[in-house]
Enzyme design. Sequence first.
Site, mmCIF file in Angstrom:
data_model
loop_
_atom_site.group_PDB
_atom_site.id
_atom_site.type_symbol
_atom_site.label_atom_id
_atom_site.label_comp_id
_atom_site.label_asym_id
_atom_site.label_seq_id
_atom_site.Cartn_x
_atom_site.Cartn_y
_atom_site.Cartn_z
ATOM 1 N N GLY A 10 10.416 -23.172 24.489
ATOM 2 C CA GLY A 10 9.910 -21.832 24.798
ATOM 3 C C GLY A 10 10.903 -21.110 25.680
ATOM 4 O O GLY A 10 12.045 -20.877 25.298
ATOM 5 N N SER A 36 7.155 -27.672 25.454
ATOM 6 C CA SER A 36 6.574 -28.717 26.283
ATOM 7 C C SER A 36 6.181 -28.167 27.638
ATOM 8 O O SER A 36 6.932 -27.429 28.267
ATOM 9 C CB SER A 36 7.575 -29.860 26.473
ATOM 10 O OG SER A 36 7.094 -30.797 27.414
ATOM 11 N N VAL A 44 15.342 -18.495 36.773
ATOM 12 C CA VAL A 44 15.896 -17.722 37.889
ATOM 13 C C VAL A 44 15.752 -16.238 37.589
ATOM 14 O O VAL A 44 15.348 -15.841 36.505
ATOM 15 C CB VAL A 44 17.383 -18.066 38.117
ATOM 16 C CG1 VAL A 44 17.531 -19.526 38.484
ATOM 17 C CG2 VAL A 44 18.215 -17.766 36.874
ATOM 18 N N LYS A 75 19.452 -1.992 36.647
ATOM 19 C CA LYS A 75 20.813 -2.463 36.958
ATOM 20 C C LYS A 75 21.805 -1.476 36.353
ATOM 21 O O LYS A 75 21.851 -1.288 35.134
ATOM 22 C CB LYS A 75 21.035 -3.862 36.379
ATOM 23 C CG LYS A 75 22.486 -4.333 36.469
ATOM 24 C CD LYS A 75 22.699 -5.630 35.705
ATOM 25 C CE LYS A 75 24.187 -5.989 35.633
ATOM 26 N NZ LYS A 75 24.423 -7.226 34.849
ATOM 27 N N VAL A 196 8.049 -32.991 21.834
ATOM 28 C CA VAL A 196 8.689 -33.486 20.618
ATOM 29 C C VAL A 196 9.202 -34.897 20.895
ATOM 30 O O VAL A 196 10.067 -35.094 21.750
ATOM 31 C CB VAL A 196 9.828 -32.560 20.169
ATOM 32 C CG1 VAL A 196 10.572 -33.165 18.984
ATOM 33 C CG2 VAL A 196 9.296 -31.178 19.829
ATOM 34 N N THR A 358 25.712 -12.733 30.983
ATOM 35 C CA THR A 358 25.778 -12.839 29.527
ATOM 36 C C THR A 358 24.708 -13.734 28.908
ATOM 37 O O THR A 358 24.619 -13.815 27.685
ATOM 38 C CB THR A 358 27.161 -13.372 29.097
ATOM 39 O OG1 THR A 358 27.446 -14.584 29.799
ATOM 40 C CG2 THR A 358 28.243 -12.359 29.390
ATOM 41 N N GLY A 359 23.875 -14.407 29.717
ATOM 42 C CA GLY A 359 22.917 -15.354 29.160
ATOM 43 C C GLY A 359 21.935 -14.709 28.193
ATOM 44 O O GLY A 359 21.762 -15.169 27.054
ATOM 45 N N TYR A 450 34.010 -8.683 18.436
ATOM 46 C CA TYR A 450 32.893 -8.240 19.268
ATOM 47 C C TYR A 450 32.476 -9.332 20.246
ATOM 48 O O TYR A 450 32.189 -10.461 19.858
ATOM 49 C CB TYR A 450 31.696 -7.856 18.397
ATOM 50 C CG TYR A 450 30.513 -7.417 19.240
ATOM 51 C CD1 TYR A 450 30.492 -6.157 19.829
ATOM 52 C CD2 TYR A 450 29.447 -8.281 19.493
ATOM 53 C CE1 TYR A 450 29.434 -5.751 20.625
ATOM 54 C CE2 TYR A 450 28.378 -7.878 20.289
ATOM 55 C CZ TYR A 450 28.378 -6.626 20.852
ATOM 56 O OH TYR A 450 27.333 -6.237 21.651
#
Length: 514
Positions: A10, A36, A44, A75, A196, A358-359, A450
């Site tokens: 998730g 799970s 965070v 931001k 799982v 970038t996450g 890109y």
Amino acid sequence: MLHNVVIVGGGTAGWMTATYLKEAFGERISVTVVESARVPTIGVGEATFSTVRHFFDYLGLAEKDWMPACNATYKLGIRFENWREPGHVFYHPFERLPKVHGFTMADWWLKLGGEQFDRDCLVIPALCDAQRAPKYLDGQLFERALHDGGGRPRRSTMAEQDTQFPYAYHFDAARLAGFLAGVGTRRGVHRVLDDVLEVRQDERGWISHLVTREHGEISGDLFVDCTGFRGLLINKAMQVPFQSYQEYLPNNRAVALRVPTDMAESRMRPCTTATAQDSGWIWTIPLTDRIGTGYVYAEDFCSPEEAEKTLREFVGPESADAEANHIGMRIGRNETSWVRNCVAIGLSSGFVEPLESTGIFFIQYGVEQLVKHFPDESWRPELTAGYNRAIARCLDGVRDFLVVHYRCAARADTAYWKATKERPLPDGLAERLESWSVRLPDETSVYPYYHGFEPYSYNVMLLGLGGHLPRRSLPALDYIDDAAARAELVRVRVQAASLVDALPSQHDYLKSAF
């Protein structure tokens, strides 16, 4: 047709993927999220790219629908402190550079000089200094010609962002995951809370089904790995090799704190702050109820205990009761993010440390590309290859951009910062750096595929970091009348001052809007 998509994991990646696929394909596919309750998410405070507005627009979510639920703030860019020398500050804003006579104001600034490049040539740094919101109290964006990114949601993707939208968001990642889980289940996503135990494969090596602790077997056609750094499907079951970036980038650990704070007006800067430290850097992300902060560092130069001590001293007394979350980061990417009927999205696909936020961008790009390359029962290999090529190029491009941050920072006063200048460079970057010592980056000389960053970002970072400046201004400018460029410098200063006077503080805007 492919009917059953099973997402394992998730968190932000799993629920962004689930809600996006369901919005894209509706009842034509079944989407199941198996998550799970025993596996915590990193959770965070997250900072994002301006392209994230397309995700919320695609889902039809206005800012008022989701921002309050996720303690979100605006931001306008990233504030870099102490990367050049102690006390030095510059911004990487969501703002393209103006052009005069075909040359950017970065080129003209090198010719004409000034107090500080970002504040001389761009408007947003002044708004960040003054803690201004990007909108007037009536909800109008300060860049009035642009779509406001939240007031009138419409289905759009990253590919449609042909202008630089001036803001992104900060939000609580765990709250966003929970919010999207509610959106997803209301729109038809099946949610299975279970562990799982096993990933079963057929004789071809394709995933046939999962074995779970309480729900037995769960079968599917396409399986999406959103299990984070564990890579439960893509690495453990499918045995896809992982390519580390550690040779090029120094940091591989972080310690994070959630610091409950009375978010008074003076605390709510509309930017992420990245403050350089002896062995890395500290992020500061203001939310409406707390500060999200963390120290990103290299374990070769700093122990977890030292990192936590440094972070708590940086935050001050407010950190006393905050629990530290120590995180080991897997820096790099999979050799391929899609193999057979398994696609990895998010941390299980790749990660290039939190610098430049970038996450979430990688999650969004991954799921957008999955929609564009979505297979049918023929599983055409060209679609898989196209997806893998796009994801690999994007991750490699961000890697190169972050290497520029460390290699080109003037700071070299500790063993860590000295070592950042000695690491090897990815293929092609040394040649680009050499060209930038003569001429600032443009669309012909940056990483060609890109990866979310435009030439102006490279300009801003080089001129802000100060360790790799062009040897002189462009000779061509000696032959061009500079009156228009000087007028542009005046215009930017006047516009910035006018906006600072007219716009509300972020604190006041959020209080009135939501």
